[in-house]
Enzyme design. Sequence first.
Site, PDB file in Angstrom:
ATOM      1  N   ASP A  46       9.224 -17.044  -4.332  1.00 35.34           N
ATOM      2  CA  ASP A  46       9.816 -16.685  -3.040  1.00 35.34           C
ATOM      3  C   ASP A  46       8.749 -16.111  -2.107  1.00 35.34           C
ATOM      4  OD1 ASP A  46      12.442 -16.006  -1.489  1.00 35.34           O
ATOM      5  OD2 ASP A  46      11.211 -14.194  -1.358  1.00 35.34           O
ATOM      6  N   LYS A  76      10.380 -18.724   4.608  1.00 39.32           N
ATOM      7  CA  LYS A  76      11.374 -18.233   5.577  1.00 39.32           C
ATOM      8  C   LYS A  76      10.853 -18.275   7.001  1.00 39.32           C
ATOM      9  CE  LYS A  76      12.666 -14.952   1.947  1.00 39.32           C
ATOM     10  NZ  LYS A  76      11.450 -14.414   1.360  1.00 39.32           N
ATOM     11  N   HIS A 109      15.051 -15.780   8.072  1.00 49.45           N
ATOM     12  CA  HIS A 109      14.700 -14.526   7.401  1.00 49.45           C
ATOM     13  C   HIS A 109      15.669 -13.395   7.761  1.00 49.45           C
ATOM     14  CE1 HIS A 109      10.911 -12.477   5.579  1.00 49.45           C
ATOM     15  NE2 HIS A 109      11.993 -11.803   5.252  1.00 49.45           N
TER      16      HIS A 109
HETATM   17  N1  NAP Z   1      14.510 -11.548   2.610  1.00 47.85           N
HETATM   18  C1  NAP Z   1      14.031 -10.351   2.860  1.00 47.85           C
HETATM   19  O1  NAP Z   1      14.207  -9.785   3.957  1.00 47.85           O
HETATM   20  C2  NAP Z   1      13.245  -9.651   1.815  1.00 47.85           C
HETATM   21  C3  NAP Z   1      12.887  -8.307   1.985  1.00 47.85           C
HETATM   22  C4  NAP Z   1      12.166  -7.681   0.983  1.00 47.85           C
HETATM   23  C5  NAP Z   1      11.828  -8.392  -0.165  1.00 47.85           C
HETATM   24  N2  NAP Z   1      12.159  -9.711  -0.298  1.00 47.85           N
HETATM   25  C6  NAP Z   1      11.784 -10.507  -1.499  1.00 47.85           C
HETATM   26  O2  NAP Z   1      12.240  -9.839  -2.661  1.00 47.85           O
HETATM   27  C7  NAP Z   1      11.144  -9.605  -3.533  1.00 47.85           C
HETATM   28  C8  NAP Z   1      11.361  -8.377  -4.390  1.00 47.85           C
HETATM   29  O3  NAP Z   1      11.551  -7.228  -3.625  1.00 47.85           O
HETATM   30  P1  NAP Z   1      10.482  -6.025  -3.618  1.00 47.85           P
HETATM   31  O4  NAP Z   1       9.144  -6.566  -3.825  1.00 47.85           O
HETATM   32  O5  NAP Z   1      10.753  -5.255  -2.368  1.00 47.85           O
HETATM   33  O6  NAP Z   1      10.949  -5.069  -4.775  1.00 47.85           O
HETATM   34  P2  NAP Z   1      11.366  -5.135  -6.338  1.00 47.85           P
HETATM   35  O7  NAP Z   1      11.134  -6.454  -6.923  1.00 47.85           O
HETATM   36  O8  NAP Z   1      12.719  -4.512  -6.403  1.00 47.85           O
HETATM   37  O9  NAP Z   1      10.384  -4.067  -6.952  1.00 47.85           O
HETATM   38  C9  NAP Z   1       8.999  -4.243  -7.013  1.00 47.85           C
HETATM   39  C10 NAP Z   1       8.406  -2.958  -7.571  1.00 47.85           C
HETATM   40  O10 NAP Z   1       8.857  -2.741  -8.905  1.00 47.85           O
HETATM   41  C11 NAP Z   1       7.749  -2.739  -9.801  1.00 47.85           C
HETATM   42  N3  NAP Z   1       8.180  -3.441 -11.018  1.00 47.85           N
HETATM   43  C12 NAP Z   1       8.392  -4.761 -11.170  1.00 47.85           C
HETATM   44  N4  NAP Z   1       8.833  -5.027 -12.420  1.00 47.85           N
HETATM   45  C13 NAP Z   1       8.904  -3.844 -13.055  1.00 47.85           C
HETATM   46  C14 NAP Z   1       9.278  -3.470 -14.368  1.00 47.85           C
HETATM   47  N5  NAP Z   1       9.670  -4.365 -15.260  1.00 47.85           N
HETATM   48  N6  NAP Z   1       9.206  -2.147 -14.700  1.00 47.85           N
HETATM   49  C15 NAP Z   1       8.793  -1.233 -13.801  1.00 47.85           C
HETATM   50  N7  NAP Z   1       8.432  -1.522 -12.546  1.00 47.85           N
HETATM   51  C16 NAP Z   1       8.478  -2.826 -12.174  1.00 47.85           C
HETATM   52  C17 NAP Z   1       6.622  -3.436  -9.064  1.00 47.85           C
HETATM   53  O11 NAP Z   1       5.367  -2.952  -9.484  1.00 47.85           O
HETATM   54  P3  NAP Z   1       4.235  -3.937 -10.132  1.00 47.85           P
HETATM   55  O12 NAP Z   1       3.997  -5.038  -9.152  1.00 47.85           O
HETATM   56  O13 NAP Z   1       3.066  -3.030 -10.286  1.00 47.85           O
HETATM   57  O14 NAP Z   1       4.804  -4.403 -11.438  1.00 47.85           O
HETATM   58  C18 NAP Z   1       6.901  -3.038  -7.617  1.00 47.85           C
HETATM   59  O15 NAP Z   1       6.407  -1.733  -7.346  1.00 47.85           O
HETATM   60  C19 NAP Z   1       9.959  -9.510  -2.558  1.00 47.85           C
HETATM   61  O16 NAP Z   1       8.716  -9.599  -3.207  1.00 47.85           O
HETATM   62  C20 NAP Z   1      10.273 -10.646  -1.629  1.00 47.85           C
HETATM   63  O17 NAP Z   1       9.921 -11.901  -2.214  1.00 47.85           O
HETATM   64  C21 NAP Z   1      12.864 -10.337   0.675  1.00 47.85           C
END
Ligand code: NAP
Length: 275
Positions: A46, A76, A109
């Site tokens: 993604d 997006k 988006h």
């Molecule tokens: N459509 C939208 O508007 C929108 C907005 C925001 C995000 N997104 C998408 O959603 C994805 C995910 O959201 P996000 O990146 O905000 O947050 P997330 O996936 O909820 O959390 C990521 C955080 O959690 C840590 N983490 C991951 N796996 C873990 C585990 N098993 N144990 C402990 N910590 C862990 C990561 O650290 P490490 O990397 O160090 O493991 C990072 O700090 C984004 O990357 C993006 O592709 C979309």
Amino acid sequence: MIKTRLLNNRIEIPSPGLGTYRLGRNDEEVSRAVRHALDAGYRHIDTASFYDNEMPVGKAIRESGIPREDLFVTTKLWGSDILEGRIERAFDESMRRLDVGYIDLYLVHWPVKGRIADTWREMERIYQSGRVKAIGVSNHLIHHLELLLKEAGIMPAVNQVELHPYLVMQELQDYCQGKGIVIESWSPLGSSKIPLLADPMLQEIANRKGKSTAQVILRWNLQKQLIPLPKSSDRQRQRENLSLSDFNLTADEMTDIDRLDRNLRTGIHPDAITF
Ligand SMILES: NC(=O)c1ccc[n+]([C@@H]2O[C@H](COP(=O)([O-])OP(=O)(O)OC[C@H]3O[C@@H](n4cnc5c(N)ncnc54)[C@H](OP(=O)(O)O)[C@@H]3O)[C@@H](O)[C@H]2O)c1
């Protein structure tokens, strides 16, 4: 292990997907993290033009040697491209930066106030051109979807929204499910902004199952028919986030997790976004 779901136009979508927002500090780190994820078994990546990483994401995909048809790539359309009347150009630029032949899923988006229906008409034209396998939206609440659906010829395949145990949005889930729109959960682990992974009840379930809190949350997503998009730059945690098929949450555990809902957002409210 990666399973696939069917979108409303019969396109297969692997779940979970890998989130790539802030996946690395530079292109090299982004490409390496995507490569590790593909090695670990991820088949759904993604990204977004806003993440400024389509080029290194595409490079890692091309260099993986995995047949293109086995991969699912989402990107997006950003709001300023809508406001500046350059939707088709923005799509072409994403295609060029990714350079992976076609895009599997193209999403609006964020809803742009006053432009929801006409943006969707242009998305439908892009879909009809055959350069994308499915189209959908992101951050669309029920009132946004109602505006869109008043004039839509094609039902969105996906709505990607912030969703985790502290922001369950069950009404939106039910609405989308009723219309055949698959929900993808962004920030499924609460990003690094809220202490979701330290929640005592989630930790208790995780201890009982011999799994991590992250795995419990991701399993809850799968059992609710949601497609989670956990982001991790760490090889070990990427693998951990895919290892979800050797346990089940009971109906009571699912309900207990649903009850953690506190309508808590880590990101901006979809009605408050500006570009
Ligand atoms: N459509 C939208 O508007 C929108 C907005 C925001 C995000 N997104 C998408 O959603 C994805 C995910 O959201 P996000 O990146 O905000 O947050 P997330 O996936 O909820 O959390 C990521 C955080 O959690 C840590 N983490 C991951 N796996 C873990 C585990 N098993 N144990 C402990 N910590 C862990 C990561 O650290 P490490 O990397 O160090 O493991 C990072 O700090 C984004 O990357 C993006 O592709 C979309």
